[in-house]
Motif scaffolding. Sequence first.
Motif, PDB file in Angstrom:
ATOM      1  N   LEU A  77      36.286  43.497  30.554  1.00  0.00           N
ATOM      2  CA  LEU A  77      35.929  42.174  31.055  1.00  0.00           C
ATOM      3  C   LEU A  77      36.872  41.054  30.621  1.00  0.00           C
ATOM      4  CD1 LEU A  77      32.057  42.291  30.600  1.00  0.00           C
ATOM      5  CD2 LEU A  77      33.370  42.759  32.663  1.00  0.00           C
ATOM      6  N   TYR A  78      37.479  41.181  29.447  1.00  0.00           N
ATOM      7  CA  TYR A  78      38.195  40.029  28.899  1.00  0.00           C
ATOM      8  C   TYR A  78      39.698  40.227  28.684  1.00  0.00           C
ATOM      9  CZ  TYR A  78      33.386  38.624  28.055  1.00  0.00           C
ATOM     10  OH  TYR A  78      32.067  38.320  28.222  1.00  0.00           O
ATOM     11  N   VAL A  79      40.161  41.451  28.608  1.00  0.00           N
ATOM     12  CA  VAL A  79      41.592  41.657  28.415  1.00  0.00           C
ATOM     13  C   VAL A  79      42.322  41.345  29.725  1.00  0.00           C
ATOM     14  CG1 VAL A  79      43.379  43.363  27.920  1.00  0.00           C
ATOM     15  CG2 VAL A  79      41.261  43.352  26.601  1.00  0.00           C
ATOM     16  N   PRO A  80      43.319  40.458  29.693  1.00  0.00           N
ATOM     17  CA  PRO A  80      44.011  40.076  30.923  1.00  0.00           C
ATOM     18  C   PRO A  80      44.838  41.211  31.513  1.00  0.00           C
ATOM     19  CG  PRO A  80      45.111  39.148  29.009  1.00  0.00           C
ATOM     20  CD  PRO A  80      43.835  39.752  28.515  1.00  0.00           C
ATOM     21  N   THR A  81      45.030  41.151  32.831  1.00  0.00           N
ATOM     22  CA  THR A  81      45.868  42.107  33.552  1.00  0.00           C
ATOM     23  C   THR A  81      46.932  41.318  34.299  1.00  0.00           C
ATOM     24  OG1 THR A  81      44.677  42.067  35.661  1.00  0.00           O
ATOM     25  CG2 THR A  81      43.780  43.499  33.910  1.00  0.00           C
ATOM     26  N   PRO A  82      47.948  41.965  34.832  1.00  0.00           N
ATOM     27  CA  PRO A  82      48.976  41.241  35.585  1.00  0.00           C
ATOM     28  C   PRO A  82      48.561  40.915  37.017  1.00  0.00           C
ATOM     29  CG  PRO A  82      49.531  43.564  35.474  1.00  0.00           C
ATOM     30  CD  PRO A  82      48.313  43.388  34.626  1.00  0.00           C
ATOM     31  N   TYR A  83      47.261  41.075  37.330  1.00  0.00           N
ATOM     32  CA  TYR A  83      46.811  40.902  38.710  1.00  0.00           C
ATOM     33  C   TYR A  83      45.887  39.699  38.882  1.00  0.00           C
ATOM     34  CZ  TYR A  83      48.462  45.714  39.171  1.00  0.00           C
ATOM     35  OH  TYR A  83      49.226  46.848  39.168  1.00  0.00           O
ATOM     36  N   ALA A  84      45.911  39.162  40.102  1.00  0.00           N
ATOM     37  CA  ALA A  84      44.897  38.229  40.571  1.00  0.00           C
ATOM     38  C   ALA A  84      44.162  38.944  41.704  1.00  0.00           C
ATOM     39  CB  ALA A  84      45.529  36.937  41.077  1.00  0.00           C
ATOM     40  N   ALA A  85      42.986  38.458  42.038  1.00  0.00           N
ATOM     41  CA  ALA A  85      42.185  39.128  43.060  1.00  0.00           C
ATOM     42  C   ALA A  85      41.780  38.158  44.150  1.00  0.00           C
ATOM     43  CB  ALA A  85      40.943  39.757  42.436  1.00  0.00           C
ATOM     44  N   TYR A  86      41.968  38.583  45.403  1.00  0.00           N
ATOM     45  CA  TYR A  86      41.444  37.859  46.558  1.00  0.00           C
ATOM     46  C   TYR A  86      40.124  38.507  46.957  1.00  0.00           C
ATOM     47  CZ  TYR A  86      45.790  35.290  47.515  1.00  0.00           C
ATOM     48  OH  TYR A  86      46.866  34.450  47.438  1.00  0.00           O
ATOM     49  N   GLU A  87      39.109  37.677  47.213  1.00  0.00           N
ATOM     50  CA  GLU A  87      37.806  38.146  47.652  1.00  0.00           C
ATOM     51  C   GLU A  87      37.250  37.178  48.688  1.00  0.00           C
ATOM     52  OE1 GLU A  87      35.257  39.733  44.223  1.00  0.00           O
ATOM     53  OE2 GLU A  87      36.684  38.419  43.188  1.00  0.00           O
ATOM     54  N   PRO A  88      36.223  37.588  49.446  1.00  0.00           N
ATOM     55  CA  PRO A  88      35.605  36.647  50.394  1.00  0.00           C
ATOM     56  C   PRO A  88      35.121  35.395  49.674  1.00  0.00           C
ATOM     57  CG  PRO A  88      34.854  38.878  50.823  1.00  0.00           C
ATOM     58  CD  PRO A  88      35.631  38.939  49.548  1.00  0.00           C
ATOM     59  N   GLY A  89      35.418  34.249  50.263  1.00  0.00           N
ATOM     60  CA  GLY A  89      34.965  32.987  49.690  1.00  0.00           C
ATOM     61  C   GLY A  89      33.730  32.481  50.405  1.00  0.00           C
ATOM     62  N   LEU A  90      33.688  31.177  50.631  1.00  0.00           N
ATOM     63  CA  LEU A  90      32.543  30.549  51.281  1.00  0.00           C
ATOM     64  C   LEU A  90      32.948  29.980  52.628  1.00  0.00           C
ATOM     65  CD1 LEU A  90      31.089  28.604  48.207  1.00  0.00           C
ATOM     66  CD2 LEU A  90      30.313  30.807  49.116  1.00  0.00           C
ATOM     67  N   ALA A  91      31.953  29.677  53.449  1.00  0.00           N
ATOM     68  CA  ALA A  91      32.175  28.971  54.708  1.00  0.00           C
ATOM     69  C   ALA A  91      31.607  27.559  54.544  1.00  0.00           C
ATOM     70  CB  ALA A  91      31.491  29.699  55.852  1.00  0.00           C
ATOM     71  N   PHE A  92      32.402  26.547  54.888  1.00  0.00           N
ATOM     72  CA  PHE A  92      31.990  25.159  54.725  1.00  0.00           C
ATOM     73  C   PHE A  92      31.852  24.492  56.091  1.00  0.00           C
ATOM     74  CE2 PHE A  92      34.179  26.254  50.817  1.00  0.00           C
ATOM     75  CZ  PHE A  92      33.405  25.671  49.825  1.00  0.00           C
ATOM     76  N   TYR A  93      30.784  23.740  56.273  1.00  0.00           N
ATOM     77  CA  TYR A  93      30.650  22.950  57.494  1.00  0.00           C
ATOM     78  C   TYR A  93      31.737  21.888  57.515  1.00  0.00           C
ATOM     79  CZ  TYR A  93      26.064  25.073  58.197  1.00  0.00           C
ATOM     80  OH  TYR A  93      25.046  25.964  58.400  1.00  0.00           O
TER      81      TYR A  93
END
Length: 344
Positions: free
Chosen positions: A31-47
């Motif tokens: 959970l806490y040790v950093p990795t060289p990656y970032a993650a894209y995931e579904p976000g939100l929909a805004f009016y």
Amino acid sequence: MDARKVLTGGGAVGTAVRWGLLTAAVMALLLYVPTPYAAYEPGLAFYTKPLVHAASPDEPGRGAFMLTTVRLSHANAWKSIRSAWDGNIELVRKRDLFRGGTQSDFVEKQAVVMRGSQTDAVEAAYAEAGIEYGIATYALVVSDAGSAGGAFRTGDEIVSFGGRPVTSLRELSLALNLESAAGQARVSVVRQGRTTELAIPLSAEASANQPALMIGVRKLTELRRIQPAKAEDEVDIQSGEIGGPSAGLMFALQTLDELTDGDLTAGMRVAGTGTINAKGEVGAIGGVSHKVVAADRAGADVFLVPEENEQEAIAKAADIGTDMRVLGVGTLRDARRAMEEAGG
């Protein structure tokens, strides 16, 4: 008391403690040790309606336009492992994403791009609605300071150069012509809402016709203001913390809906994504599969997507089993016609 029972009980407790510590260590690692990656995931929909403010808006319709987003986060080890079977997690190397800069630089770049995208959206909507307007450059912003560690930061708005007001590339070039012999210059910038004074060296290897290179940054961007001929047609977009160019299409549609009679949504919940330029041409975006998921979760009836991303969006929609219709568009006019046909 039987000594064997005492020893046995103590051994059990010790084993439990060791397993507890091991579990805690593994969880901390995941959970806490950093990795060289970032993650894209579904976000939100805004009016989009609360974000687009028209001086004289049309009566609201029964439907709504929504822009969709992608969530970007640091990928811990657990999320990196989950990406092997979770199709909604997309890993990307931080060094490729930030390109030598920091996350703060990346966020500031997206903010500058969004400001330009909003202007293009309004201009495209005015052109489609047949509204007369003028254009004026009002600010010059460092849209990419580069990774050389100079005095400028991405997002700095240049206010004056060598004591001379600057709002455009042309004005900066003129100021550079006057300051170049000195080899350095005093610059006033607005940084995160505060005025800051800088002393910068001027590159001897670049000319005033290359202002970005001469002041040691990678890219400069002129911000433009679209001014309608009639005050009643004034539109202002406030995107808040949303960055990047991919909300352009939906901002243009909401603006067009505010400026024209009728309900452009045809009474539907319409989500979408896509860049847009001043001519109304819709451009491809990244992360479309995540935005399909965001739109479906928001209960959209229709998802508008650039033509270049249409097949990927259709495949994702089929994969998640949504009833939402996916419509590919190439221009703002295409999107307008698609909505008219969808409302049938």
